[in-house]
Structure formats: structure tokens, C-alpha cells
Design a protein around this motif. Sequence first.
Motif, mmCIF file in Angstrom:
data_model
loop_
_atom_site.group_PDB
_atom_site.id
_atom_site.type_symbol
_atom_site.label_atom_id
_atom_site.label_comp_id
_atom_site.label_asym_id
_atom_site.label_seq_id
_atom_site.Cartn_x
_atom_site.Cartn_y
_atom_site.Cartn_z
ATOM 1 N N PRO A 269 56.179 23.098 -23.309
ATOM 2 C CA PRO A 269 55.157 23.110 -24.369
ATOM 3 C C PRO A 269 54.104 24.209 -24.210
ATOM 4 O O PRO A 269 53.719 24.839 -25.187
ATOM 5 C CB PRO A 269 54.528 21.726 -24.253
ATOM 6 N N HIS A 270 53.643 24.464 -22.969
ATOM 7 C CA HIS A 270 52.602 25.472 -22.747
ATOM 8 C C HIS A 270 53.130 26.701 -22.013
ATOM 9 O O HIS A 270 52.460 27.262 -21.174
ATOM 10 C CB HIS A 270 51.416 24.867 -21.989
ATOM 11 N N ALA B 72 30.533 12.302 -13.625
ATOM 12 C CA ALA B 72 31.285 11.238 -14.300
ATOM 13 C C ALA B 72 32.672 11.052 -13.679
ATOM 14 O O ALA B 72 33.109 9.930 -13.430
ATOM 15 C CB ALA B 72 31.412 11.564 -15.788
ATOM 16 N N ALA C 106 61.388 24.757 -24.406
ATOM 17 C CA ALA C 106 61.326 23.400 -23.854
ATOM 18 C C ALA C 106 60.041 23.159 -23.066
ATOM 19 O O ALA C 106 59.750 22.028 -22.683
ATOM 20 C CB ALA C 106 62.536 23.150 -22.950
ATOM 21 N N LYS D 270 44.747 40.189 -20.971
ATOM 22 C CA LYS D 270 43.709 40.097 -21.994
ATOM 23 C C LYS D 270 42.444 40.709 -21.414
ATOM 24 O O LYS D 270 42.420 41.080 -20.250
ATOM 25 C CB LYS D 270 43.482 38.651 -22.431
ATOM 26 N N SER E 100 32.739 16.745 -11.813
ATOM 27 C CA SER E 100 31.559 16.245 -12.509
ATOM 28 C C SER E 100 31.137 14.893 -11.943
ATOM 29 O O SER E 100 31.931 14.174 -11.337
ATOM 30 C CB SER E 100 31.845 16.107 -14.000
ATOM 31 N N ASP F 152 44.837 31.468 -24.725
ATOM 32 C CA ASP F 152 46.003 32.236 -24.321
ATOM 33 C C ASP F 152 47.197 31.812 -25.176
ATOM 34 O O ASP F 152 47.618 30.654 -25.131
ATOM 35 C CB ASP F 152 46.321 31.985 -22.844
ATOM 36 N N SER G 277 52.723 16.277 -18.539
ATOM 37 C CA SER G 277 54.027 16.660 -19.102
ATOM 38 C C SER G 277 54.046 18.082 -19.645
ATOM 39 O O SER G 277 55.082 18.727 -19.650
ATOM 40 C CB SER G 277 54.426 15.679 -20.202
ATOM 41 N N ARG G 278 52.875 18.599 -20.071
ATOM 42 C CA ARG G 278 52.863 19.941 -20.643
ATOM 43 C C ARG G 278 53.201 21.012 -19.612
ATOM 44 O O ARG G 278 53.692 22.081 -19.941
ATOM 45 C CB ARG G 278 51.474 20.251 -21.234
ATOM 46 N N TYR G 279 52.843 20.736 -18.353
ATOM 47 C CA TYR G 279 52.981 21.763 -17.317
ATOM 48 C C TYR G 279 54.039 21.430 -16.273
ATOM 49 O O TYR G 279 54.268 22.206 -15.356
ATOM 50 C CB TYR G 279 51.643 21.967 -16.597
ATOM 51 N N GLY H 166 56.076 14.537 -25.303
ATOM 52 C CA GLY H 166 55.278 13.990 -24.208
ATOM 53 C C GLY H 166 53.776 14.188 -24.322
ATOM 54 O O GLY H 166 53.047 13.853 -23.401
ATOM 55 N N HIS H 167 53.289 14.755 -25.436
ATOM 56 C CA HIS H 167 51.846 14.970 -25.535
ATOM 57 C C HIS H 167 51.288 14.270 -26.766
ATOM 58 O O HIS H 167 52.045 13.740 -27.589
ATOM 59 C CB HIS H 167 51.525 16.472 -25.548
ATOM 60 N N PRO I 244 64.934 19.968 -22.528
ATOM 61 C CA PRO I 244 65.076 20.786 -21.319
ATOM 62 C C PRO I 244 66.381 21.577 -21.312
ATOM 63 O O PRO I 244 67.444 21.030 -21.604
ATOM 64 C CB PRO I 244 65.060 19.748 -20.189
ATOM 65 N N GLY I 245 66.268 22.865 -21.021
ATOM 66 C CA GLY I 245 67.443 23.718 -20.938
ATOM 67 C C GLY I 245 67.899 24.259 -22.287
ATOM 68 O O GLY I 245 68.664 25.219 -22.346
ATOM 69 N N ARG J 103 49.094 12.009 -15.644
ATOM 70 C CA ARG J 103 48.073 12.521 -16.546
ATOM 71 C C ARG J 103 46.704 12.567 -15.860
ATOM 72 O O ARG J 103 45.992 13.565 -15.940
ATOM 73 C CB ARG J 103 48.022 11.633 -17.790
ATOM 74 N N GLU K 186 57.337 21.158 -16.104
ATOM 75 C CA GLU K 186 58.510 22.022 -15.884
ATOM 76 C C GLU K 186 58.116 23.298 -15.161
ATOM 77 O O GLU K 186 58.791 23.737 -14.236
ATOM 78 C CB GLU K 186 59.170 22.367 -17.226
ATOM 79 N N HIS L 241 29.355 14.329 -17.520
ATOM 80 C CA HIS L 241 30.719 14.849 -17.632
ATOM 81 C C HIS L 241 30.774 16.339 -17.339
ATOM 82 O O HIS L 241 31.853 16.911 -17.212
ATOM 83 C CB HIS L 241 31.247 14.594 -19.043
ATOM 84 N N ASP L 242 29.587 16.971 -17.262
ATOM 85 C CA ASP L 242 29.545 18.411 -17.044
ATOM 86 C C ASP L 242 28.943 18.768 -15.700
ATOM 87 O O ASP L 242 29.435 19.649 -14.991
ATOM 88 C CB ASP L 242 28.719 19.086 -18.143
#
Lengths: 365, 365
Positions: free
Chosen positions: B206-207, A117, B204, A190, A115, B194, A75-77, B294-295, B334-335, A94, A79, B112-113
Amino acid sequence: MTVFQGLITAGRTVWDMTVIHESRRARLAALLAEHDVDAMLVTRGVNVRYLTGLVSSNAAVLVRGDASAVLATDSRYIETARRVCSGIEVIEQRDVAGGLVKMAERPGIEAHDMSVARYRRLGGEPTPVDGIVELLRVVKDESEIEALRTACDLTDRAFADVVATIAPGMTEKRIARALESRMVELGADKPAFDSVVASGPNGAVPHHSPSDRPIERGDLVTMDFGALYDGYHADMTRTVAVGTVSGWQRELYDLVREAQRAGRRALAPGAGTEEVDAAARGLITDAGYGEHFGHGLGHGVGLELHEDPFLSPSGAGRLEDRVPITVEPGVYLPGRGGVRIEDTLVTRADGPELLTRTTKELLVL
Amino acid sequence: MTVFQGLITAGRTVWDMTVIHESRRARLAALLAEHDVDAMLVTRGVNVRYLTGLVSSNAAVLVRGDASAVLATDSRYIETARRVCSGIEVIEQRDVAGGLVKMAERPGIEAHDMSVARYRRLGGEPTPVDGIVELLRVVKDESEIEALRTACDLTDRAFADVVATIAPGMTEKRIARALESRMVELGADKPAFDSVVASGPNGAVPHHSPSDRPIERGDLVTMDFGALYDGYHADMTRTVAVGTVSGWQRELYDLVREAQRAGRRALAPGAGTEEVDAAARGLITDAGYGEHFGHGLGHGVGLELHEDPFLSPSGAGRLEDRVPITVEPGVYLPGRGGVRIEDTLVTRADGPELLTRTTKELLVL
């Protein structure tokens, strides 16, 4: 690959990124059969950006053999994704990889990125494929080279402004911050990476972190830094002298400068990566400093600071046309100091294009 | 775990990092048996730093059951490693994982890495272990909290300086750059991530990445940014109004502020992560805006910007004492635009310690 012709508007080239991203996905699709997969699940952030334009910390794109594609993000990205990604289906999800992997029968995954995992959680044992998008990214299109040219220009200009202010008493940290602030003021997104400022004996550490050591008269000061612009990384190193230059410093500087020149001259489409390394390294070895040059001669640059190809004694590949790459020999004398000189260039059929244009004469400040 | 008492010198606490790193490795060693391994091969850069103090893009450390350890890195970092890493063997090696894995009979790797490709190259099928060092890192020692306190203080001060300059006509990018430059001037290593500067309808997203959109009278402007200090990440968001505030803007702001306060008050050792999320989310849902948040409510911060624990509706864990964490509800229309308010805090038995101290009253500039 196709060279994309940009439209020049008000002195600036405007690239049709929709066409460029489509073409990149088509080139990827054409490689799938030889890896025995019918789709590629791309999860590495920089590769998702390359293929779709989306910058996100949680997105994945599935590219199928017919070059159609589905992008998933949360949801963060979402839009931004809907606005940026044209010509592909965009879904909100997600667990971005989990959903997409089910949309193909014989999917491949990025084995160098995913990864252990995450791979186990995906289930179904998708085929591990190594560095397929990275391979596409080696040869740059002109839109990418233009971004890199801008990044290098900002780097040159920041150096010119800051070098004029360096004097005994300034700390390494202060010089690093001045370079970084100036790049951003001039228009960089940056700094492209954590700057190295290494003075006096600290110059013996190739990746020294800037410290509170004040510059002293008689120091060599090595500065390795660069600007990030539109996702592309400039990378430049210069070593300057403060106040005076001793005999050994001048000798070392001249040696490294000659080696760097030899490396640059060896850059050509078709040249072996180990040959280019040898062209510079040979001079340093012949002068008796071979053991004090412990790293490779250079590396590709682009959406990543370090990417293929790598110039080193153990390299095996050949350079192609339009490959941005650094040439950065260095000699590091423990307890005494060091010299490194680095440019970012682009291989061209008619000789390399130099992107970092700061002088390589020894500046005595 | 032990609380390390620092020595106060000239008003500043000096931590004995040698003792702290040793203790971290001992805590890791104590966990090995339950994962059925006799040593842990740690390859994740941030975890190598946590266990040894070395900052390197190519290093690994093998920690054995008796808490002895071997660190491997390449020529670029070897001098620094020898200086920084006390109490452990340091070896120079380019393939840092390949050499170390052979030094144990039943080694574990960071599942995981480590990538699928690297795991395959290692051979011998070492045991995949998930997030064992990350688990150790959740509860911070006071040396870490002090670094984070400094990072948050720099963030507050940069905000105070820059917010005074915001006016119609300034672009989002210019505000972002001003915040970032100011943090570095004040002493930050660099921006922790960033920055987000989202004005008017961009709020609207988030990121949202800062754009060339000029601020207009009547905009809400959301700024999400923070300083990096000594490896630790501050994270703060404030939404301000420019010129005037309309009814819906004021209503939305008050709602998010109340939700954020409820979230902060729910932070306590022993609280369930989903309970803390619910404390804030409930108010937003009751007001009819649930679908526009949404987060998750927040995340741990430390050597990484986003680390365990995570506050979300699907969380299952419980908070412990001395856990730095963000509380950041937001509503995104939104909007139209959005509001997010975020602090970095530390859980404490006697109530959370607020690290970002900038006012949460609605500033109308």
C-alpha cells in the motif's frame, strides 16, 4: 566505531546495509546497562530507520541487551519491513509500542520523542531515556557521508543552473520553485526543507517564506535550500546581488564571508562547539553587528536537517571526527536586508571536507 | 461555529484571517473550563499556525480563558510573528514553552504532542490535555475548504498532464517526480507527502516507495499523491492499466471502484465513521477479498495529511458537516499487485462535495 569499507562496483560504492544496521544496533545495546534498562523501545521514525533501514510512519523497534531486536509495524508497511529488515524478528501490529514494551522487563523509552499521552497509555512506567540513538548518530559512517555528498552535489548543480536565470521581475516564489524542481530533476528525492528565498528588505528575516515580491535591481537575494538524497539532508545558503552592489551591501557581504571562513577553519575534531561559534561571531561582533546575528553558527545534518551537535555561544560539547555540520553566519538589518552564507562540511582529522562547493565570491547577476 | 463570509475581489475570495484566528482562539478559550485549566499552552506547530497564522518550527501560544493570548518565538521568526499575529502579545524567547507556562496558574499542555522529556523540564506538572485544538480543527471553515479545493485542483491538473506521458519503460521514480514537479509548476507550495507510485507486483504494497522498476505492458500502476497549498493537503489515488488489462485486473478494479462509490455515498453529517467504512468494506469482504484490505477506509485532511476523523471498522464517532475526508479502499494481492482508488471530499448536508475530480473510469494507457 568501525569504519565500513564499501565495495566499489561500476564506480559506485555499494554498502552492505545489513552489516551496518546490525552494527548500529550492537552499539545501542552496549549503552543500555548505563541507563539501567535491559532493552530500548525506539519509536522515533528517523531512529527506527537508522537502526533497521525501514522508512515508516508507524513502526517501532525493541533492541535488547544482547543486540537482538524485534520490529513492529502495521499492514501498510509489513511487506516492506519483511524485505528490508534482515536479522531481526518482524511482527505485524497496529499499536507498535504497546506490544513491544511488554517484551522487556526494564524497558527504556525515548523521552524526547514519546508524548506524555502515549507514555501514560503504555503503562508500567518504562524508564525515560533521552536521545540515546541521536548520540550514536552524531558520528557518521562513510555510507552516510557519501549520501550527504551526493545531496550536496545536487544542491550545487541546481544552484548553478538556476542562478543563471535570476533577473529583475522574477518573484521569490518562482526562484524557490525553480531550485526545488531542478534538484528533483537532477535526482534528489525531494527538497530537504522549505526553501528560503529572501530579496531586498525580506533578507532581514532569517527564515523568510518565499513571497510574490519580484526581484528588483539593487537587491541582495538570499537563498537557503538543499536536496534530500537517500534520507540525508543537504543545507546551503548563498546571497547574491542583482544588477548593482552598493557600499553597505559589499561591506556586509565581505564581513559575513570572512566570518564564515573563520568558522570553517575552526572546525576540527576536539574543538569546542562554542569556540567554533565564537571564531565567526567575534568578527561580526567586532564590526558592530553582533546584535544582528541572532542565531547559532551551525548545526549537525544527517537523517535530520537539524541534529546534534549545535554550534552556538551556549554550546558545551566538543566536535568529533566525521561529523557533518553547517557553518552559516548571517547579519540581518531590519528594513534593509541581510546576508547569510552557509556550507555543509564534514569534520576530518586533516581539515574539514567541504560538501557544498558553490563559490562564495559575491555573484552580481 | 460561525461561517465566515469572504469578500470576493477580482474573482477570488479574500478572507479576513485576523477575524478567523480570533474566533478560533475564542472557541478554544470556551473549552478550557471543562478541562479544569485556566489557560492552554499550545506547542504543536500546526496548532500554533491554526490559532495565530504563524508558521514556525519553534513557537508556542498561551490562550487564556478570556481568549487573550501570548505568542513566543525565537529570533528567526520574531519579525514574521509581529507582522502576522494580530490581536495577541508577541514575545521573543528561545525556550518558548518554559516562559509561557509561568504566565498561568493552572495551565494545560498538549499531552499528545509534548514529549515526556519536555514535560519534565517544564516543571510544575501542568495538566495534560489530549487533542483539544485538533477537535476544533475537525470542522473546517470555508477559507480552509477553499484552500483544499485549490490543492485538489492542482492535483487533478498534474495527473492529467503526467498520465498522458506514462508508457512502458518509464520508472516509478520518474513518474513520481513528474507528478511532483508538475504540481509545483502549476502553483502548489510543494507535494503534500511522499508520492506512492507502485507498478505491477509492487502494487501489493500500500505505501510502496517509488523504485527504479520500469513500467511494463500489462502492469497496473497505482499513484497516490497530492498538492500542498497554503498549508492544506490534497490526497488522491488512481490506479491505471498499461497496454492491456487482464480479467483479474478488470475484476479487481471494478470491485474497488464500486466499494469506493459506496463509501462516498455513505458520507453524510451524522453518519457513524464505522458505518461509512462498512459501506465500502462490505462489498470487498463479500467478494472474498476482505483480508487483502488491511487499512482504514479514509481519514480527515486539512493542515495535516492524516487528521480526525478516521474511517475504520473500530471507529466510534459521527461525521459532522464541512469535514474534508478521504475515501480510499484498496485490495492488495501479494506477489500480483493491487488497486486503490481515493478521493478527497467534504461532507455537506446536501451530499458530499467532491474535491478531486479526476475520472475513476479505468484508464488503459
